[in-house]
Design a protein around this motif. Structure first.
Motif, PDB file in Angstrom:
ATOM      1  N   LYS A  70       0.844  -1.199   0.000  1.00 16.45           N
ATOM      2  CA  LYS A  70       0.000   0.000   0.000  1.00 16.45           C
ATOM      3  C   LYS A  70       0.888   1.261   0.000  1.00 16.45           C
ATOM      4  O   LYS A  70       1.886   1.317   0.717  1.00 16.45           O
ATOM      5  CB  LYS A  70      -0.856  -0.042   1.271  1.00 16.45           C
ATOM      6  CG  LYS A  70      -2.006   0.880   1.249  1.00 16.45           C
ATOM      7  CD  LYS A  70      -2.894   0.618   2.470  1.00 16.45           C
ATOM      8  CE  LYS A  70      -3.765   1.822   2.720  1.00 16.45           C
ATOM      9  NZ  LYS A  70      -4.157   1.961   4.086  1.00 16.45           N
TER      10      LYS A  70
ATOM     11  N   TRP B  27      -2.927   7.098  -2.688  1.00 15.06           N
ATOM     12  CA  TRP B  27      -4.042   6.169  -2.625  1.00 15.06           C
ATOM     13  C   TRP B  27      -3.674   4.788  -3.159  1.00 15.06           C
ATOM     14  O   TRP B  27      -3.115   4.663  -4.248  1.00 15.06           O
ATOM     15  CB  TRP B  27      -5.243   6.693  -3.437  1.00 15.06           C
ATOM     16  CG  TRP B  27      -6.425   5.770  -3.329  1.00 15.06           C
ATOM     17  CD1 TRP B  27      -6.887   4.907  -4.281  1.00 15.06           C
ATOM     18  CD2 TRP B  27      -7.259   5.570  -2.178  1.00 15.06           C
ATOM     19  NE1 TRP B  27      -7.967   4.196  -3.791  1.00 15.06           N
ATOM     20  CE2 TRP B  27      -8.217   4.586  -2.503  1.00 15.06           C
ATOM     21  CE3 TRP B  27      -7.284   6.131  -0.886  1.00 15.06           C
ATOM     22  CZ2 TRP B  27      -9.186   4.157  -1.595  1.00 15.06           C
ATOM     23  CZ3 TRP B  27      -8.251   5.688   0.003  1.00 15.06           C
ATOM     24  CH2 TRP B  27      -9.192   4.724  -0.358  1.00 15.06           C
ATOM     25  N   GLY B  28      -3.984   3.757  -2.401  1.00 14.16           N
ATOM     26  CA  GLY B  28      -4.030   2.394  -2.895  1.00 14.16           C
ATOM     27  C   GLY B  28      -2.706   1.676  -3.056  1.00 14.16           C
ATOM     28  O   GLY B  28      -1.661   2.110  -2.556  1.00 14.16           O
TER      29      GLY B  28
ATOM     30  N   GLU C 188     -12.416  -0.269  -0.835  1.00 13.70           N
ATOM     31  CA  GLU C 188     -11.245  -1.163  -0.716  1.00 13.70           C
ATOM     32  C   GLU C 188     -10.631  -1.136   0.689  1.00 13.70           C
ATOM     33  O   GLU C 188     -10.150  -2.140   1.178  1.00 13.70           O
ATOM     34  CB  GLU C 188     -10.173  -0.628  -1.673  1.00 13.70           C
ATOM     35  CG  GLU C 188      -9.821  -1.505  -2.831  1.00 13.70           C
ATOM     36  CD  GLU C 188      -8.695  -0.865  -3.625  1.00 13.70           C
ATOM     37  OE1 GLU C 188      -8.891   0.244  -4.177  1.00 13.70           O
ATOM     38  OE2 GLU C 188      -7.613  -1.497  -3.703  1.00 13.70           O
ATOM     39  N   TYR C 189     -10.621   0.060   1.313  1.00 12.38           N
ATOM     40  CA  TYR C 189      -9.876   0.209   2.572  1.00 12.38           C
ATOM     41  C   TYR C 189     -10.709   0.618   3.776  1.00 12.38           C
ATOM     42  O   TYR C 189     -10.286   0.426   4.906  1.00 12.38           O
ATOM     43  CB  TYR C 189      -8.743   1.240   2.403  1.00 12.38           C
ATOM     44  CG  TYR C 189      -7.730   0.807   1.387  1.00 12.38           C
ATOM     45  CD1 TYR C 189      -6.834  -0.214   1.668  1.00 12.38           C
ATOM     46  CD2 TYR C 189      -7.702   1.377   0.130  1.00 12.38           C
ATOM     47  CE1 TYR C 189      -5.919  -0.645   0.731  1.00 12.38           C
ATOM     48  CE2 TYR C 189      -6.786   0.956  -0.821  1.00 12.38           C
ATOM     49  CZ  TYR C 189      -5.897  -0.059  -0.514  1.00 12.38           C
ATOM     50  OH  TYR C 189      -5.006  -0.482  -1.450  1.00 12.38           O
TER      51      TYR C 189
ATOM     52  N   TYR D 153      -7.442   6.345  -7.789  1.00 13.48           N
ATOM     53  CA  TYR D 153      -6.029   6.212  -8.184  1.00 13.48           C
ATOM     54  C   TYR D 153      -5.599   7.344  -9.126  1.00 13.48           C
ATOM     55  O   TYR D 153      -4.415   7.639  -9.251  1.00 13.48           O
ATOM     56  CB  TYR D 153      -5.779   4.854  -8.859  1.00 13.48           C
ATOM     57  CG  TYR D 153      -5.778   3.699  -7.887  1.00 13.48           C
ATOM     58  CD1 TYR D 153      -4.579   3.217  -7.356  1.00 13.48           C
ATOM     59  CD2 TYR D 153      -6.955   3.100  -7.476  1.00 13.48           C
ATOM     60  CE1 TYR D 153      -4.571   2.166  -6.454  1.00 13.48           C
ATOM     61  CE2 TYR D 153      -6.965   2.052  -6.574  1.00 13.48           C
ATOM     62  CZ  TYR D 153      -5.769   1.585  -6.058  1.00 13.48           C
ATOM     63  OH  TYR D 153      -5.769   0.555  -5.162  1.00 13.48           O
TER      64      TYR D 153
END
Ligand SMILES: Cc1cc2nc3c(=O)[nH]c(=O)nc-3n(C[C@H](O)[C@H](O)[C@H](O)COP(=O)(O)OP(=O)(O)OC[C@H]3O[C@@H](n4cnc5c(N)ncnc54)[C@H](O)[C@@H]3O)c2cc1C
Length: 517
Positions: free
Chosen positions: A2, A7-8, A187-188, A372
């Motif tokens: 990560k 981000w991501g 996602e998070y 993203y």
């Protein structure tokens, strides 16, 4: 792995075409590609921990750095420039209520503040330690993530509050169910984080907001005030949620998304209002204003595809003022065609004609990828931020236009432009949320970028207050909106919230400076 300052996952990129870069250059000028501070120098800036050792607490520099900031623009500026002024003094990953109690006792003894931490996706400064005067202990809930119970008769499931979106859905999907809560940070972000920030998923129109999904087990109750409402929106000030019961639904038999165009923003807004007031069973409605419609096209496509699409839209009678609506239908096969034709019938009344499947598919494919793009834009030298509100229908168009004005004007004196656009993404019979995205060039000095953000954010927040909108429809208050809460709640309302906070956390251990100043 990560990203620690973006981000991501590192492995996931969001490249854009030369045409898209040119589009940004034309709108904003060439971005300033100032190099980011390195991970090593950020780690070097982490001071010694003020906490005495404890077996549940990690005090390594990486742990503390990776829990220091969320995802607001000020957070990104701090992380990317290495100017991170405050860090947690330690991070704990408890696995049980017993361990959490032990950590509270430890914090009390050591005069430490406690910051509950879900996925760290806050965009309004929720999880940042604000002061270095007292030690700060971050309690990361990521180990509290089990499916505790799933009662299919009652359609209720109980989860550990630290569970993230994909894992929660995976448990339920295996049993043929879904929660249906899909924020773009899916996602998070975590169940506990969603509840205490009053989050709203992309399909809340169909599944409901988190306050509709979070429930105490009873179908309904008239037994006095609903204490769950004290937990919703409590932003880590009233306690730590370790488990939550949520309403679940069977997986839909069918789900499709479509794109349609309206000749203007006004016609699209009117169509959306009609759809919401007719309570049609669509699952997602997202109407972009003309600038967002154009930017989405420019940033996502190759030059020849964009040119072709524009030509086709012009021929169909959708000129430069066109507004794109992406809508979804979710549910059972029998209802599907009926709902689609009802939506299209109302859309037709407002000048729309064709439902384009490919646009809906593209939206659905990239629905969790779009964040993203922020990494890519930052690397090109542009800062990006979003803000949101909700108001009654009669104020929606006026407020959206005033918001965009408030963002584009202030930097003119510096000879700088701002690219600002809006969409309506959560609609109700009585009103809608307005979600604004704005981009501007970074300055050579990160403090300059932060100053620009402060100017723009303040100008937009004033517009929201003047229009009597909410300071946040879905992101919450955190520290960035705390100054504006009085306008919405009034003094008595704020005093009530403060009284609850004091009774639940008399020592003031939990997340100071967030929600309530
Ligand atoms: C790219 C991106 C897209 C986003 N899209 C959306 C969206 O579509 N819809 C939306 O609503 N939001 C969205 N957000 C905002 C954010 O994801 C939400 O606010 C989310 O609910 C935060 O959850 P989290 O688990 O990451 O919480 P964190 O950021 O870790 O914490 C947020 C607050 O919750 C508290 N907290 C967390 N867990 C607990 C717990 N178990 N008990 C007590 N307090 C706790 C923290 O102390 C903090 O005050 C987005 C953010 C990003 C970066």
């Amino acid at each position: 792995m990560k990203r620690w300052n973006g981000w991501g996952e590192e492995s996931i990129k969001y490249p854009i075409s030369h045409f898209a870069v040119q589009y940004l250059n034309d709108r904003l000028g060439m971005g300033r590609r100032i190099p980011d501070s390195s991970l090593e120098s950020a780690l070097d800036s982490v001071p010694a921990s003020k906490l005495p050792p404890h077996p549940l607490i990690q005090t390594g520099s990486f742990e503390r750095l990776s829990h220091a900031r969320g995802h607001s623009l000020p957070d990104w500026i701090a992380l990317r420039s290495g100017r991170i002024e405050t860090f947690p003094d330690g991070v704990a990953y408890p696995a049980s209520n017993l361990e959490i109690r032990e950590l509270f006792e430890y914090a009390r003894q050591n005069g430490s503040r406690i910051i509950p931490y879900g996925g760290g996706t806050s965009v309004v400064g929720h999880i940042n330690p604000l002061t270095a005067n007292e030690p700060n202990l971050t309690i990361d809930l990521s180990r509290v993530k089990e499916l505790i119970d799933c009662n299919q008769t009652d359609r209720l499931a109980v989860f550990g509050a630290g569970i993230k979106g994909p894992e929660l859905e995976s448990h339920l999907n295996k049993l043929g169910y879904t929660l249906g809560h899909f924020p773009q940070s899916f996602e998070y972000s975590t169940l506990g984080g969603w509840i205490v920030t009053r989050s709203s998923g992309q399909q809340s129109y169909y599944y409901g907001r988190i306050e509709d999904l979070f429930c105490g087990g009873l179908p309904a109750s008239a037994a006095g005030p609903d204490v769950r409402q004290f937990v919703l929106g409590s932003e880590g000030r009233f306690g730590i949620i370790t488990r939550a019961t949520v309403r679940i639904q069977p997986l839909p038999e069918i789900e499709q998304f479509y794109g349609i165009f309206f000749p203007s923003w006004s016609s699209g807004v009117n169509a959306l209002r009609d759809i919401a007031q007719a309570r049609l069973g669509a699952s997602m409605l997202r109407l972009s204003d003309p600038t967002e419609t154009e930017s989405t096209l420019a940033l996502s496509g190759k030059e020849n595809v964009v040119k072709w699409a524009k030509r086709a839209l012009n021929i169909m009678g959708f000129g430069p003022e066109r507004s794109m609506l992406v809508f979804g239908i979710t549910g059972n096969r029998k209802e599907f065609s009926k709902i689609k034709s009802q939506v299209m019938e109302l859309a037709k009344k407002h000048g729309s004609s064709l439902a384009i499947n490919q646009i809906g598919r593209l939206w659905s494919k990239s629905r969790f990828l779009t964040p993203y793009l922020r990494n890519t834009l930052w690397a090109l030298g542009y800062a990006v931020d979003t803000l949101e509100t909700a108001l009654p229908w009669s104020a929606v168009e006026g407020c959206a236009s005033a918001l965009l004005n408030s963002l584009t004007k202030p930097l003119e004196k510096n000879g700088e432009k701002v690219l600002a656009f809006a969409h309506l993404s959560h609609v109700y019979p009585n009103g809608a949320s307005i979600y604004v995205t704005y981009l501007f060039r970074r300055t050579n000095d990160p403090d300059g970028t932060l100053e620009r953000w402060k100017t723009l954010k303040h100008a937009a927040s004033q517009v929201i207050i003047n229009y009597k909108g909410t300071i946040s429809h879905q992101h919450g208050v955190g520290s960035d909106h705390a100054d504006y809460l009085l306008y919405e709640k009034g003094q008595i309302g704020l005093d009530m919230v403060r009284a609850i906070q004091k009774s639940l956390d008399p020592d003031g251990l939990l997340n100071p400076g967030k929600l309530l100043l």
